[in-house]
Design a protein around this motif. Structure first.
Motif, PDB file in Angstrom:
ATOM      1  N   LEU A  11       0.828  -1.209   0.000  1.00 18.45           N
ATOM      2  CA  LEU A  11       0.000   0.000   0.000  1.00 18.45           C
ATOM      3  C   LEU A  11       0.858   1.253   0.000  1.00 18.45           C
ATOM      4  O   LEU A  11       0.545   2.232  -0.676  1.00 18.45           O
ATOM      5  CB  LEU A  11      -0.943  -0.009   1.203  1.00 18.45           C
ATOM      6  N   PHE A  12       1.972   1.204   0.756  1.00 20.00           N
ATOM      7  CA  PHE A  12       2.840   2.379   0.786  1.00 20.00           C
ATOM      8  C   PHE A  12       3.523   2.585  -0.560  1.00 20.00           C
ATOM      9  O   PHE A  12       3.655   3.721  -1.038  1.00 20.00           O
ATOM     10  CB  PHE A  12       3.886   2.246   1.893  1.00 20.00           C
ATOM     11  N   VAL A  13       3.962   1.490  -1.198  1.00 19.08           N
ATOM     12  CA  VAL A  13       4.573   1.612  -2.516  1.00 19.08           C
ATOM     13  C   VAL A  13       3.562   2.164  -3.518  1.00 19.08           C
ATOM     14  O   VAL A  13       3.891   3.018  -4.358  1.00 19.08           O
ATOM     15  CB  VAL A  13       5.135   0.249  -2.988  1.00 19.08           C
ATOM     16  N   ARG A  14       2.331   1.699  -3.433  1.00 21.22           N
ATOM     17  CA  ARG A  14       1.288   2.235  -4.316  1.00 21.22           C
ATOM     18  C   ARG A  14       1.051   3.718  -4.045  1.00 21.22           C
ATOM     19  O   ARG A  14       0.840   4.507  -4.975  1.00 21.22           O
ATOM     20  CB  ARG A  14      -0.008   1.442  -4.127  1.00 21.22           C
ATOM     21  N   LEU A  15       1.080   4.103  -2.757  1.00 24.34           N
ATOM     22  CA  LEU A  15       0.933   5.512  -2.407  1.00 24.34           C
ATOM     23  C   LEU A  15       2.041   6.332  -3.037  1.00 24.34           C
ATOM     24  O   LEU A  15       1.799   7.418  -3.581  1.00 24.34           O
ATOM     25  CB  LEU A  15       0.945   5.672  -0.881  1.00 24.34           C
ATOM     26  N   LEU A  16       3.265   5.808  -2.991  1.00 23.33           N
ATOM     27  CA  LEU A  16       4.379   6.511  -3.622  1.00 23.33           C
ATOM     28  C   LEU A  16       4.159   6.637  -5.127  1.00 23.33           C
ATOM     29  O   LEU A  16       4.414   7.690  -5.720  1.00 23.33           O
ATOM     30  CB  LEU A  16       5.692   5.778  -3.340  1.00 23.33           C
ATOM     31  N   ARG A  17       3.683   5.560  -5.742  1.00 25.74           N
ATOM     32  CA  ARG A  17       3.450   5.587  -7.196  1.00 25.74           C
ATOM     33  C   ARG A  17       2.358   6.598  -7.558  1.00 25.74           C
ATOM     34  O   ARG A  17       2.440   7.253  -8.594  1.00 25.74           O
ATOM     35  CB  ARG A  17       3.056   4.190  -7.689  1.00 25.74           C
ATOM     36  N   TRP A  18       1.347   6.707  -6.724  1.00 27.13           N
ATOM     37  CA  TRP A  18       0.256   7.638  -7.001  1.00 27.13           C
ATOM     38  C   TRP A  18       0.649   9.092  -6.759  1.00 27.13           C
ATOM     39  O   TRP A  18       0.161   9.992  -7.433  1.00 27.13           O
ATOM     40  CB  TRP A  18      -0.948   7.298  -6.120  1.00 27.13           C
ATOM     41  N   THR A  19       1.519   9.333  -5.791  1.00 27.36           N
ATOM     42  CA  THR A  19       1.783  10.709  -5.364  1.00 27.36           C
ATOM     43  C   THR A  19       3.127  11.260  -5.821  1.00 27.36           C
ATOM     44  O   THR A  19       3.282  12.478  -5.908  1.00 27.36           O
ATOM     45  CB  THR A  19       1.714  10.818  -3.823  1.00 27.36           C
ATOM     46  N   CYS A  20       4.091  10.399  -6.092  1.00 29.59           N
ATOM     47  CA  CYS A  20       5.411  10.884  -6.502  1.00 29.59           C
ATOM     48  C   CYS A  20       5.453  11.116  -8.012  1.00 29.59           C
ATOM     49  O   CYS A  20       4.825  10.378  -8.784  1.00 29.59           O
ATOM     50  CB  CYS A  20       6.501   9.890  -6.113  1.00 29.59           C
ATOM     51  N   ARG A  21       6.187  12.115  -8.403  1.00 32.15           N
ATOM     52  CA  ARG A  21       6.361  12.409  -9.825  1.00 32.15           C
ATOM     53  C   ARG A  21       7.774  12.007 -10.225  1.00 32.15           C
ATOM     54  O   ARG A  21       8.755  12.553  -9.708  1.00 32.15           O
ATOM     55  CB  ARG A  21       6.130  13.894 -10.105  1.00 32.15           C
ATOM     56  N   VAL A  22       7.873  11.052 -11.145  1.00 32.96           N
ATOM     57  CA  VAL A  22       9.173  10.580 -11.603  1.00 32.96           C
ATOM     58  C   VAL A  22       9.561  11.344 -12.866  1.00 32.96           C
ATOM     59  O   VAL A  22       8.797  11.398 -13.833  1.00 32.96           O
ATOM     60  CB  VAL A  22       9.158   9.064 -11.878  1.00 32.96           C
ATOM     61  N   ARG A  23      10.742  11.932 -12.835  1.00 33.39           N
ATOM     62  CA  ARG A  23      11.228  12.711 -13.982  1.00 33.39           C
ATOM     63  C   ARG A  23      12.448  12.017 -14.574  1.00 33.39           C
ATOM     64  O   ARG A  23      13.567  12.147 -14.070  1.00 33.39           O
ATOM     65  CB  ARG A  23      11.596  14.129 -13.536  1.00 33.39           C
ATOM     66  N   PRO A  24      12.260  11.247 -15.674  1.00 31.77           N
ATOM     67  CA  PRO A  24      13.409  10.594 -16.317  1.00 31.77           C
ATOM     68  C   PRO A  24      14.279  11.609 -17.058  1.00 31.77           C
ATOM     69  O   PRO A  24      13.769  12.550 -17.672  1.00 31.77           O
ATOM     70  CB  PRO A  24      12.763   9.610 -17.300  1.00 31.77           C
ATOM     71  N   VAL A  25      15.578  11.408 -16.990  1.00 20.53           N
ATOM     72  CA  VAL A  25      16.547  12.267 -17.676  1.00 20.53           C
ATOM     73  C   VAL A  25      17.449  11.378 -18.540  1.00 20.53           C
ATOM     74  O   VAL A  25      17.929  10.347 -18.078  1.00 20.53           O
ATOM     75  CB  VAL A  25      17.404  13.063 -16.663  1.00 20.53           C
ATOM     76  N   ASN A  26      17.656  11.778 -19.797  1.00 17.84           N
ATOM     77  CA  ASN A  26      18.461  10.990 -20.751  1.00 17.84           C
ATOM     78  C   ASN A  26      17.900   9.577 -20.887  1.00 17.84           C
ATOM     79  O   ASN A  26      18.640   8.604 -20.944  1.00 17.84           O
ATOM     80  CB  ASN A  26      19.934  10.935 -20.314  1.00 17.84           C
TER      81      ASN A  26
END
Length: 226
Positions: A11-26
């Motif tokens: 549930l915590f990992v899902r919370l991170l996936r829902w709320t965190c913004r991942v910014r890929p570079v290169n």
């Protein structure tokens, strides 16, 4: 509690996936996918939680056969990853079987995701398993450094585990794909991956890199000389 813990972690990992913004570079993954080329993520054990946020569903992930590994495997399954049980290196427990499973996974056209200095370190020293996997499959290695702008660093752990917090931005910076070279030894290839990965951390997370790398220069020098 043991039965409940995997669900809480999931549930915590899902919370991170829902709320965190991942910014890929290169990020070169689209180019590789376009030509049907599978690839292998190479990340540091300290950043493995953030790595789960970036890797796509179906990525094979090496998980130790320890009790902690049981929890991690259950969590990965619930996030769409494919846990493969064993340890890096054929000489370790389950290593040969895990390598065969990873080779089959990558040969099937799917990516693999490895914390290359795990499961017990030393931090920043790349195990040869990822180099061997790349040589056997021809899949390039994608070194990646992940930095959550809001995180907790567990300073007492061997790897200085980094735990992203909800609503954080996570920068995932890739090095250019690294391919195996004809005639190159596994040891030399692993060192090439290591140098690219550590250079990424020095660029993307200099403060943490300076702390982590200060404790192992002698070990790294011994590995080069061996």
């Amino acid at each position: 509690m043991k039965k409940v813990m995997p669900h809480l972690v999931m549930l915590f990992v899902r919370l991170l996936r829902w709320t965190c913004r991942v910014r890929p570079v290169n990020d070169r993954r689209d180019e590789l996918r376009a030509v049907g080329q599978p690839y292998i993520y190479a990340g540091l054990h300290a950043q493995q939680i953030a790595m789960v946020m970036l890797a796509e569903p179906g990525a094979g992930s090496l998980v130790s056969r320890s009790k902690d590994g049981d929890l991690i495997a259950k969590t990965l399954e619930r996030t769409g990853a494919v846990p493969i049980r064993g340890s890096a290196g054929a000489s370790r427990k389950g290593g040969a079987a895990a390598l065969r499973a990873l080779v089959n996974h990558v040969d099937g056209g799917r990516p693999a995701c490895l914390a290359v200095d795990g499961p017990k370190g030393p931090r920043n020293l790349v195990n040869p398993g990822i180099a061997l996997l790349s040589q056997k499959t021809g899949a390039p290695v994608l070194p990646i450094s992940l930095r959550a702008h809001w995180r907790i660093v567990f300073k007492s752990t061997w790897d200085r585990t980094q735990f992203p917090m909800p609503f954080s931005r996570i920068d995932g910076t890739f090095a250019d794909p690294i391919y195996p070279r004809e005639g190159e030894t596994v040891k030399d290839y692993a060192l090439r991956i290591q140098e690219a990965l550590l250079e990424l951390e020095r660029i993307c997370d200099p403060a943490e890199a300076a702390i982590a790398q200060a404790v192992i220069p002698e070990t790294r020098s011994m590995k080069r000389a061996a």
